[in-house]
Design a protein around this motif. Structure first.
Motif, PDB file in Angstrom:
ATOM      1  N   VAL A  27     -20.569  43.732 -25.571  1.00 43.10           N
ATOM      2  CA  VAL A  27     -20.302  44.605 -24.473  1.00 43.10           C
ATOM      3  C   VAL A  27     -21.689  44.461 -23.877  1.00 43.10           C
ATOM      4  O   VAL A  27     -22.766  44.740 -24.327  1.00 43.10           O
ATOM      5  N   GLY A  28     -21.624  44.017 -22.491  1.00 41.80           N
ATOM      6  CA  GLY A  28     -22.812  44.062 -21.563  1.00 41.80           C
ATOM      7  C   GLY A  28     -22.299  44.522 -20.265  1.00 41.80           C
ATOM      8  O   GLY A  28     -20.973  44.237 -19.976  1.00 41.80           O
ATOM      9  N   PRO A  29     -23.076  45.248 -19.445  1.00 38.62           N
ATOM     10  CA  PRO A  29     -22.438  45.878 -18.340  1.00 38.62           C
ATOM     11  C   PRO A  29     -22.399  44.649 -17.244  1.00 38.62           C
ATOM     12  O   PRO A  29     -23.037  44.938 -16.328  1.00 38.62           O
ATOM     13  N   GLY A 376     -30.767  42.934 -11.736  1.00 36.70           N
ATOM     14  CA  GLY A 376     -29.174  43.468 -11.996  1.00 36.70           C
ATOM     15  C   GLY A 376     -29.133  44.510 -13.271  1.00 36.70           C
ATOM     16  O   GLY A 376     -30.018  44.096 -14.231  1.00 36.70           O
ATOM     17  N   VAL A 377     -28.094  45.288 -13.117  1.00 32.05           N
ATOM     18  CA  VAL A 377     -28.137  46.146 -14.243  1.00 32.05           C
ATOM     19  C   VAL A 377     -28.077  45.720 -15.596  1.00 32.05           C
ATOM     20  O   VAL A 377     -28.241  46.336 -16.818  1.00 32.05           O
ATOM     21  N   ASP A 378     -27.170  44.606 -15.598  1.00 30.76           N
ATOM     22  CA  ASP A 378     -27.049  43.861 -16.882  1.00 30.76           C
ATOM     23  C   ASP A 378     -28.282  43.577 -17.669  1.00 30.76           C
ATOM     24  O   ASP A 378     -28.791  43.662 -18.793  1.00 30.76           O
ATOM     25  N   ALA A 379     -29.173  42.699 -16.941  1.00 31.29           N
ATOM     26  CA  ALA A 379     -30.427  42.374 -17.337  1.00 31.29           C
ATOM     27  C   ALA A 379     -31.472  43.457 -17.735  1.00 31.29           C
ATOM     28  O   ALA A 379     -32.289  43.546 -18.742  1.00 31.29           O
ATOM     29  N   GLY A 380     -31.238  44.854 -16.843  1.00 31.44           N
ATOM     30  CA  GLY A 380     -32.072  45.969 -17.170  1.00 31.44           C
ATOM     31  C   GLY A 380     -31.641  46.419 -18.521  1.00 31.44           C
ATOM     32  O   GLY A 380     -32.236  47.190 -19.296  1.00 31.44           O
ATOM     33  N   MET A 381     -30.231  46.220 -18.834  1.00 36.36           N
ATOM     34  CA  MET A 381     -29.894  46.790 -20.133  1.00 36.36           C
ATOM     35  C   MET A 381     -30.662  46.305 -21.438  1.00 36.36           C
ATOM     36  O   MET A 381     -31.102  47.014 -22.345  1.00 36.36           O
ATOM     37  N   PHE A 382     -31.015  45.029 -21.423  1.00 37.60           N
ATOM     38  CA  PHE A 382     -31.805  44.343 -22.206  1.00 37.60           C
ATOM     39  C   PHE A 382     -33.293  44.179 -22.219  1.00 37.60           C
ATOM     40  O   PHE A 382     -34.014  44.534 -22.963  1.00 37.60           O
ATOM     41  N   CYS A 383     -33.580  44.456 -21.050  1.00 37.65           N
ATOM     42  CA  CYS A 383     -35.174  44.610 -20.933  1.00 37.65           C
ATOM     43  C   CYS A 383     -35.484  46.039 -20.537  1.00 37.65           C
ATOM     44  O   CYS A 383     -35.541  46.545 -19.417  1.00 37.65           O
ATOM     45  N   ALA A 384     -35.873  46.632 -21.820  1.00 37.83           N
ATOM     46  CA  ALA A 384     -36.078  48.069 -21.718  1.00 37.83           C
ATOM     47  C   ALA A 384     -37.330  48.693 -20.829  1.00 37.83           C
ATOM     48  O   ALA A 384     -37.288  49.587 -20.578  1.00 37.83           O
ATOM     49  N   ASN A 385     -38.485  47.639 -21.003  1.00 39.65           N
ATOM     50  CA  ASN A 385     -39.702  48.182 -20.437  1.00 39.65           C
ATOM     51  C   ASN A 385     -39.685  47.657 -18.809  1.00 39.65           C
ATOM     52  O   ASN A 385     -40.608  47.984 -18.102  1.00 39.65           O
ATOM     53  N   ALA A 386     -38.562  46.886 -18.294  1.00 40.69           N
ATOM     54  CA  ALA A 386     -38.890  46.349 -17.146  1.00 40.69           C
ATOM     55  C   ALA A 386     -38.295  47.193 -15.908  1.00 40.69           C
ATOM     56  O   ALA A 386     -37.520  48.237 -16.240  1.00 40.69           O
ATOM     57  N   ALA A 387     -38.881  47.270 -14.641  1.00 40.70           N
ATOM     58  CA  ALA A 387     -38.570  47.856 -13.413  1.00 40.70           C
ATOM     59  C   ALA A 387     -37.359  47.231 -13.206  1.00 40.70           C
ATOM     60  O   ALA A 387     -37.216  45.911 -13.084  1.00 40.70           O
ATOM     61  N   ASN A 388     -36.144  48.011 -13.189  1.00 38.85           N
ATOM     62  CA  ASN A 388     -34.963  47.600 -12.829  1.00 38.85           C
ATOM     63  C   ASN A 388     -34.245  47.493 -11.556  1.00 38.85           C
ATOM     64  O   ASN A 388     -34.249  48.394 -10.749  1.00 38.85           O
ATOM     65  N   VAL A 389     -33.973  46.335 -10.861  1.00 45.40           N
ATOM     66  CA  VAL A 389     -33.683  46.019  -9.371  1.00 45.40           C
ATOM     67  C   VAL A 389     -32.078  45.677  -9.572  1.00 45.40           C
ATOM     68  O   VAL A 389     -31.919  44.542  -9.682  1.00 45.40           O
ATOM     69  N   ASP A 413     -40.428  48.422  -4.617  1.00 42.25           N
ATOM     70  CA  ASP A 413     -40.250  50.017  -4.645  1.00 42.25           C
ATOM     71  C   ASP A 413     -39.776  50.302  -6.266  1.00 42.25           C
ATOM     72  O   ASP A 413     -40.268  51.250  -6.612  1.00 42.25           O
ATOM     73  N   ALA A 414     -39.027  49.384  -6.834  1.00 41.08           N
ATOM     74  CA  ALA A 414     -38.760  49.591  -8.195  1.00 41.08           C
ATOM     75  C   ALA A 414     -39.860  49.649  -9.085  1.00 41.08           C
ATOM     76  O   ALA A 414     -39.844  50.386 -10.082  1.00 41.08           O
ATOM     77  N   ASN A 421     -32.550  52.176 -15.956  1.00 41.98           N
ATOM     78  CA  ASN A 421     -31.332  51.308 -16.085  1.00 41.98           C
ATOM     79  C   ASN A 421     -30.021  52.393 -16.466  1.00 41.98           C
ATOM     80  O   ASN A 421     -28.833  52.205 -15.945  1.00 41.98           O
ATOM     81  N   TYR A 422     -30.401  53.399 -17.459  1.00 37.14           N
ATOM     82  CA  TYR A 422     -29.251  54.296 -17.680  1.00 37.14           C
ATOM     83  C   TYR A 422     -28.759  55.164 -16.261  1.00 37.14           C
ATOM     84  O   TYR A 422     -27.526  54.846 -16.057  1.00 37.14           O
ATOM     85  N   ASP A 423     -29.676  55.220 -15.482  1.00 41.06           N
ATOM     86  CA  ASP A 423     -29.204  56.086 -14.207  1.00 41.06           C
ATOM     87  C   ASP A 423     -28.553  55.041 -13.346  1.00 41.06           C
ATOM     88  O   ASP A 423     -27.528  55.557 -12.469  1.00 41.06           O
ATOM     89  N   TRP A 424     -28.841  53.691 -13.302  1.00 43.76           N
ATOM     90  CA  TRP A 424     -28.328  52.901 -12.535  1.00 43.76           C
ATOM     91  C   TRP A 424     -26.685  52.738 -12.907  1.00 43.76           C
ATOM     92  O   TRP A 424     -25.754  52.556 -12.204  1.00 43.76           O
ATOM     93  N   ILE A 425     -26.729  52.785 -14.303  1.00 45.49           N
ATOM     94  CA  ILE A 425     -25.056  52.612 -14.798  1.00 45.49           C
ATOM     95  C   ILE A 425     -24.585  53.869 -14.875  1.00 45.49           C
ATOM     96  O   ILE A 425     -23.305  53.924 -14.247  1.00 45.49           O
ATOM     97  N   TYR A 426     -24.906  55.068 -15.282  1.00 44.08           N
ATOM     98  CA  TYR A 426     -24.234  56.172 -15.520  1.00 44.08           C
ATOM     99  C   TYR A 426     -24.280  57.152 -14.195  1.00 44.08           C
ATOM    100  O   TYR A 426     -23.323  57.856 -13.954  1.00 44.08           O
ATOM    101  N   ALA A 427     -25.316  57.012 -13.361  1.00 46.93           N
ATOM    102  CA  ALA A 427     -25.265  57.914 -12.417  1.00 46.93           C
ATOM    103  C   ALA A 427     -24.995  57.250 -11.192  1.00 46.93           C
ATOM    104  O   ALA A 427     -24.579  58.011 -10.046  1.00 46.93           O
TER     105      ALA A 427
END
Lengths: 432, 400
Positions: A27-29, A376-389, A413-414, A421-427
């Motif tokens: 599972v990846g988003p 991408g939120v899928d990349a952000g899923m794995f890259c926990a310390n990254a600024a997610n765009v 901005d990011a 990343n959690y908020d991008w996916i869930y919110a």
């Protein structure tokens, strides 16, 4: 099983069979674009009625609600036993008739799932009787992931089915009209794309999400050319070209300046006009320079849930001195991406391309702890310390050089004000 | 036939399997097309976020179904299970495996032989209520791992049915565990999650037969409770204590005594309440509204079957529920909407997703049911268990 099983160096990725095989579907988003309901309901004056076991309907219902289609989406739950016995047909007919009696829409998409697809249920009689009794068009569609890879995807089919509402139009060429296909969130009418076209006399752009009714949508039959921004629209544009003589060109969202220039050239050729982009490109390059400078030396990752091709974005970043370490992809690499992959392999052969669906990758964040920016939120899923765009196709949509600047500004901005990343996916629902 | 869902259809069998097994370090393979497992994780299993792969999909395709590529999937499952080194493999059926009659039991036997891991299947499809899937998963887990010779634990109690689809985050359920520990109990096993001090995630399951009593907090745990009574003679109490009076009554029942009813309540200006949700928790809410807040009439709409909790099964020594004449079982949105809009109803406690069915003004207390709204309200602030539940409801009913 470690993450090494899920990856390949980009220089070694030459054909589909090279892509890391996922023995089971982890599972990846990353399943962006798998939206039959969403696609169907782009058609104005339509309602979607999905039929199947509750489990399948629940999946689609989330997408329909997340996209704001609650009012136009209905579900009829039927059991596996009823489906196997064919007992559900009368219930489906009764249910749809009841729903349509309470709705004003002129078109109903009857969406079935994998079970009916596998069983080969014949809905012809149901549809004929419903069309006769309700006076509305019923279009059969499938939300059937079991068909992946074998034939045209169900959502491409749904989009192609829109042709049924154009084919009866008497074609009267409108010299100034251009059809824009493949948008979900519409391109802004005050944006670069409209401006460049208007400067070339193409001041009447028709895109489906902005059509309030079927009559407005039917104006596409008179367009002088079609521009396809997303591969899902290639089926429809192909039919428009073959059956109605409307030239088409595929010009997907891109971020690289040379790619964008080529796309505008293709659009100009299809439309028979010269599009002047020199000044816009010059301004964009000037605006991009300081933004790109701030990214040099940063470690980045690119995912496949972005609007556009992750390989194209990665190539743009690499060509501008940004360090791309990882790329998250799916096995469904599009034909036009192989050329991009070859160029990327030549430019930076050590980029690791991961299968985002591989079960060995789930829960793995340590290998990507060093990544500073994830697209991408899928990349952000794995890259926990990254600024997610996210660069999601559910955000405001940009095209051309404007998209590049927007992408770079979103990155800035990011980095300054990161959203998790959690908020991008869930919110924000930026995953489907 | 459950027609005309316009909101969200409730989670079904294999969602229940996932909910029951997710935290036990196993590998749950949803035997269906691509996307099934993905949606469970993204929507219904927020525990998935950045966690290890627990629920994975088989990625079944059309030609696999036509050609019957069983060997390929067995190989894939074996390879993944061995590679990830999990404590067990569970196979869960989907509408497709149900329709084409996949022999998942045979799959399980073959995979077990090839991996030396415990492997079991849970016969789910895609239309059944989720507690049925969870219930079958618990029984399979018990069959595979429970130790019939587990040592007896004085004051030992198992908590059955605390699945996230009913209970939400574990933190919302934790106050009940604290109360049990403060009373006289030692929690032996939680059939849905390991306890914090258990390094072997399945320790609680193995030792469960040593408990003196079982507390069944949702219908998902009922079949297991009946099974454990039949095999080990362990009695059980059914109920989810919400609020203060409910907590006292629940503890009385666990002690084998008749619950003393205290109606020393804080009256609220509501006379007719409607509670919508899973039956055990909903009846717990009803008990609280009646006895802690003095609401005159409380009707329960059980959106999953409630019959079994009132079946007077052998071994059941107490049920924290007062069955009312107007209680009913239905997940039909039209019917629920009509009941919500009954002019006499002035208070509704339900998942916020039901709110759009309301046509007029009513006091609406949001109490998410994860099997309905999944991740949509996962992070919402609410409580239901024991005193925390009382405080939440008091803030909603007595606040501004």
């Amino acid at each position: 099983m470690n993450p090494d099983h899920a990856r390949i160096r980009v220089e070694h990725l030459r054909e589909k069979s090279d892509f890391p095989f996922a023995p089971l579907e982890g599972v990846g988003p990353n399943l962006a674009g798998w939206g039959v309901i969403e696609t169907s309901l782009l058609l104005p004056e339509s309602v979607a009625i999905m039929v199947g076991p509750s489990a399948c309907l629940r999946h689609s219902a989330f997408m329909a609600h997340a996209r704001g289609f609650t009012e136009r989406f209905h579900m009829l739950c039927v059991s596996e036993l009823d489906m196997t016995m064919g007992n559900h047909l009368s219930k489906v007919e009764r249910g749809i008739a009841d729903i349509l009696a309470r709705r004003d829409e002129k078109v109903a998409f009857l969406i079935v799932g994998c079970p009916d697809y596998i069983l080969g249920t014949d809905f012809t009689g149901v549809i004929n009787r419903l069309e006769a009794s309700t006076g509305k068009r019923i279009i059969l569609g499938a939300m059937a992931p079991i068909t992946i890879g074998l034939k045209e995807s169900p959502f491409t089919s749904a989009y192609t089915s829109f042709y049924e509402f154009l084919k009866h139009e008497h074609r009267q060429l409108n010299e100034n009209r251009l059809n824009l296909l493949g948008t979900f969130m519409p391109l802004s009418e005050s944006g670069e794309f409209y401006r460049i076209l208007a400067n070339a006399g193409l001041d009447d752009v028709v895109q489906i999400p902005l059509c309030p009714d079927l009559d407005t949508f039917a104006r596409m039959a008179h367009g002088r050319a079609s521009v396809v921004l997303h591969p899902l629209a290639n089926g429809l544009s192909g039919k428009l070209e073959r059956e109605m003589g409307i030239p088409t060109c595929f010009a997907p969202t891109a971020y690289g300046f040379s790619s964008i220039r080529e796309q505008y050239e293709r659009i100009g050729q299809a439309a028979g006009r010269t599009l002047d982009v020199a000044v816009v490109e010059q301004e964009a390059r000037k605006a991009a320079a300081p933004l790109l400078a701030s990214l040099r030396g940063r470690s980045t990752a690119v995912g496949c849930s972005i609007n556009g091709s992750p390989f194209e974005l990665a190539l743009f970043l690499v060509e501008n001195g940004v360090n791309v370490d990882a790329l998250f992809a799916r096995g469904t690499i599009k034909p036009y991406e192989w050329d991009l992959i070859a160029k990327l392999g030549a430019a930076k052969p050590d980029i690791q391309v991961y299968n985002a669906s591989h079960p060995a990758l789930c829960g793995q964040t340590a290998p990507f702890d060093h990544v500073e920016i994830a697209y991408g939120v899928d990349a952000g899923m794995f890259c926990a310390n990254a600024a997610n765009v996210p660069l999601s196709r559910y955000q405001e949509q940009k095209y051309g050089y404007e998209a590049t600047i927007w992408m770079l500004e979103q990155t800035r901005d990011a980095m300054a004000h990161p959203v998790s990343n959690y908020d991008w996916i869930y919110a924000h629902d930026f995953l489907i | 036939m459950k027609e005309y869902h316009h909101l969200l259809p409730l989670a079904t069998g294999y969602f229940g399997v996932s909910s029951a097994l997710y935290d036990f370090d196993g590998l749950v393979v949803v035997y269906g097309p691509a996307g099934g497992a993905w949606h469970i994780n993204i929507e219904d299993e927020p525990r998935w976020y950045r966690g290890p792969a627990t629920v994975v999909g088989a990625g079944l395709l059309e030609m696999d179904v036509i050609l019957g590529n069983d060997d390929k999937f067995i190989d894939n499952i074996v390879r993944t299970a061995k590679g990830l080194g999990r404590s067990f493999v569970a196979l869960s059926g989907t509408p497709i495996s149900e329709i084409i009659g996949t022999d998942l039991k045979g799959f399980a036997r073959t995979i077990e032989a090839r991996t030396d891991m415990p492997v079991f299947m849970v016969p789910t499809a895609g239309s059944e209520p989720y507690p049925e899937g969870a219930s079958k998963a618990f029984l399979a887990l018990a069959d595979k791992f429970m130790d019939p010779n587990a040592p007896k634990v004085s004051g030992g109690i198992n908590v059955l049915g605390a699945i996230h689809l009913t209970m939400g985050k574990g933190t919302r359920f934790a106050p009940l565990l604290d109360v049990l520990r403060e009373d006289r109990f030692r929690i032996v096993g939680m059939f849905s999650a390991p306890l914090p001090d258990q390094t072997d995630p399945l320790e609680g399951v193995r030792k469960a037969p040593g408990a003196e009593i079982n507390a069944v907090v949702s219908t998902s745990g009922l079949a297991l409770a009946e099974h454990m009574h039949a095999d080990y003679g362990i009695p059980f109490v059914v109920g989810m204590p919400v609020g203060l009076a409910g907590c006292n009554a629940f503890l009385d029942m666990l002690d084998g005594s008749t619950p003393s009813v205290h109606d020393d309540c804080e009256p609220v200006p509501y006379r007719h309440a409607l509670v919508i949700g899973e039956p055990v928790l909903s009846h717990g809410l009803k008990y609280c509204l009646s006895h802690d807040f003095g609401v005159g009439r409380v009707d329960v709409i059980s959106v999953t079957p409630s019959e079994q909790m009132f079946s007077q099964s052998p071994g059941c020594i107490g049920v924290l529920a007062e069955r009312g004449h107007f209680d009913r079982d239905t997940d039909d949105e039209k019917q629920i909407g009509e009941l919500m809009n009954d002019p006499s109803v002035d208070l509704i406690v339900a998942d916020p997703c039901y709110r759009p069915l309301l046509k007029g003004e009513r006091k609406f207390v949001p109490l998410p049911h994860t099997a309905m709204s999944a991740r949509i309200h996962w992070d919402m602030e609410y409580e239901y268990a024991v005193d925390k539940g009382y405080e939440y409801l008091a803030s909603q009913l007595l606040g501004d």
